[in-house]
Design an enzyme around this catalytic site. Structure first.
Site, PDB file in Angstrom:
ATOM      1  N   ASP A  49       0.063   5.537  -4.926  1.00 22.68           N
ATOM      2  CA  ASP A  49      -0.444   4.381  -4.197  1.00 22.68           C
ATOM      3  C   ASP A  49      -1.016   4.911  -2.873  1.00 22.68           C
ATOM      4  O   ASP A  49      -0.710   6.041  -2.474  1.00 22.68           O
ATOM      5  CB  ASP A  49       0.738   3.428  -3.960  1.00 22.68           C
ATOM      6  CG  ASP A  49       0.410   2.327  -2.990  1.00 22.68           C
ATOM      7  OD1 ASP A  49      -0.508   1.555  -3.274  1.00 22.68           O
ATOM      8  OD2 ASP A  49       1.079   2.246  -1.932  1.00 22.68           O
ATOM      9  N   ASP A  51      -1.848   2.834   0.532  1.00 25.48           N
ATOM     10  CA  ASP A  51      -1.321   2.295   1.797  1.00 25.48           C
ATOM     11  C   ASP A  51       0.196   2.424   1.891  1.00 25.48           C
ATOM     12  O   ASP A  51       0.916   1.991   0.995  1.00 25.48           O
ATOM     13  CB  ASP A  51      -1.694   0.809   1.935  1.00 25.48           C
ATOM     14  CG  ASP A  51      -3.179   0.626   2.211  1.00 25.48           C
ATOM     15  OD1 ASP A  51      -3.702   1.298   3.089  1.00 25.48           O
ATOM     16  OD2 ASP A  51      -3.806  -0.195   1.512  1.00 25.48           O
ATOM     17  N   SER A 161      -5.276   1.831  -5.806  1.00 26.57           N
ATOM     18  CA  SER A 161      -5.111   0.872  -4.721  1.00 26.57           C
ATOM     19  C   SER A 161      -5.859  -0.426  -4.971  1.00 26.57           C
ATOM     20  O   SER A 161      -6.946  -0.431  -5.544  1.00 26.57           O
ATOM     21  CB  SER A 161      -5.626   1.493  -3.410  1.00 26.57           C
ATOM     22  OG  SER A 161      -5.679   0.517  -2.402  1.00 26.57           O
ATOM     23  N   ALA A 162      -5.263  -1.515  -4.515  1.00 27.24           N
ATOM     24  CA  ALA A 162      -5.932  -2.810  -4.574  1.00 27.24           C
ATOM     25  C   ALA A 162      -6.800  -3.008  -3.331  1.00 27.24           C
ATOM     26  O   ALA A 162      -7.346  -4.079  -3.105  1.00 27.24           O
ATOM     27  CB  ALA A 162      -4.897  -3.921  -4.666  1.00 27.24           C
ATOM     28  N   LYS A 211      -3.298  -4.773 -10.461  1.00 28.17           N
ATOM     29  CA  LYS A 211      -3.439  -3.331 -10.263  1.00 28.17           C
ATOM     30  C   LYS A 211      -2.776  -2.561 -11.405  1.00 28.17           C
ATOM     31  O   LYS A 211      -3.316  -1.595 -11.917  1.00 28.17           O
ATOM     32  CB  LYS A 211      -2.811  -3.021  -8.907  1.00 28.17           C
ATOM     33  CG  LYS A 211      -2.521  -1.611  -8.580  1.00 28.17           C
ATOM     34  CD  LYS A 211      -2.195  -1.525  -7.085  1.00 28.17           C
ATOM     35  CE  LYS A 211      -1.267  -0.373  -6.800  1.00 28.17           C
ATOM     36  NZ  LYS A 211      -1.061  -0.084  -5.387  1.00 28.17           N
TER      37      LYS A 211
END
Ligand code: TMP
Length: 313
Positions: A49, A51, A161-162, A211
């Site tokens: 991931d 963030d 990542s979204a 995601k």
């Protein structure tokens, strides 16, 4: 300086663990390490991931910025409108009481509206560069070294990542000393016109709740399957499905599902628990093989992969 997690014979040595590392089942982890090491680097990939996983959760005591959060369109009206959407939808995103199908619709709404505002407000690539330069986003210490080690071993890293692929790429460019050809980003990717203005987004929308649905269906090259551009197609994309051993890194329990699309054999998962430690530690330690607390650096992950594939091993 970090504490050694593994001894020379690759056994776990809990007494040497740093206070920021939690391993609920050291024996199970040791077994996984052996399996992955025996299969070799050609069977291995890393899924991370972005963030608060690759990047730090707090910088100078302040909450980190996300790829969305740091973006300033250079147009106060649109920045304010996106912020208003955040203020409305973020509480819904983290609400424990909204049923998942309802929440999925709300997230689709949020992402669509934000993307529309970015287009309508005439976001330019230049504004992305400036926003990243002015942002407080920072990688965890050791990310460059981790990527370098993996690159040398020709191990792919998929950043999932979204957020916004173009922003993430610019963060990588400005914050790491160099680019890595083994690192790919699967996220929402922008299309710019000749004047450098955003005109649309490529492929399917990736939001927090879908995601994982999109995650790694490796039966076909990713950009065909997902409608998402993950960069130049190369042999690697096709071969990813053969890489059945995985190191997964995330900061939410939901990130564990990033490997759903992969029929993996052995998975080692690392969870970064950044906040609410007391409340969440029990579920994190039972769900992730390794949990790093208090915004820990990446040295533990680097040591793990070094132990897996060091030349002497
Ligand atoms: P991820 O980076 O964990 O995949 O999730 C992306 C985050 O981006 C998610 O927690 C919500 C946030 N977000 C914003 O801050 N602003 C926005 O406009 C949108 C659509 C999402």
């Amino acid at each position: 300086v970090f504490s050694l997690v593994f001894s020379q014979n690759h056994q776990m040595e809990p007494c040497e663990l740093s206070a920021n590392t939690v391993i609920a089942h050291p024996r199970a982890l040791t077994d996984k390490i052996t399996l992955i090491r025996d299969a070799g680097p050609s069977k291995f990939q890393v899924i991370a991931d972005f963030d608060a996983t690759l990047t730090r959760y707090r910088v100078n005591g302040l909450r980190r910025q996300t790829s969305h959060g740091l973006l300033q369109q250079g147009n106060a009206y649109y920045d304010a409108k996106r912020q208003a959407l955040y203020d409305h939808y973020h509480p819904l995103e983290i609400s424990p009481v909204i049923p998942i199908d309802e929440k999925t619709k709300l997230m689709e709404e949020w992402w669509s509206k934000t993307h529309e505002l970015l287009i309508e407000g005439g976001l330019t690539y230049d504004a992305i560069k400036k926003s990243v330069a002015n942002s407080s986003i920072a990688f965890r210490e050791g990310v460059t070294e981790l990527f370098e080690f993996l690159e040398k071993k020709e191990i792919p890293v998929l950043i999932f990542s979204a957020g916004l692929a173009d922003v993430i790429e610019e963060v990588l460019r400005q914050n790491l000393d160099r680019t890595f050809k083994n690192v790919k980003i699967v996220s929402n990717r922008m299309v710019f016109n000749d004047d450098g203005q955003l005109v649309s987004f490529k492929g399917n929308l990736i939001h927090v709740l879908n995601k994982n649905e999109h995650a790694l269906d490796m039966a076909a090259p990713l950009h065909d399957r997902l409608g998402v551009d993950i960069g130049e197609e190369d042999e690697e994309n096709v071969n990813m499905k053969e890489r059945r051993n995985v190191l997964l890194m995330g900061d939410h329990l939901g990130d564990l599902r990033m490997s759903d699309g992969l029929d993996y054999e052995t998975r080692i998962s690392i969870g970064f628990l950044n906040d609410n430690i007391e409340k969440s530690l029990e579920s994190y330690r039972e769900s992730f093989d390794l949990v790093y607390l208090n915004d820990a650096p990446m040295w533990g992950a680097l040591e793990l992969v070094s132990r897996l594939f060091s030349t002497e091993a």
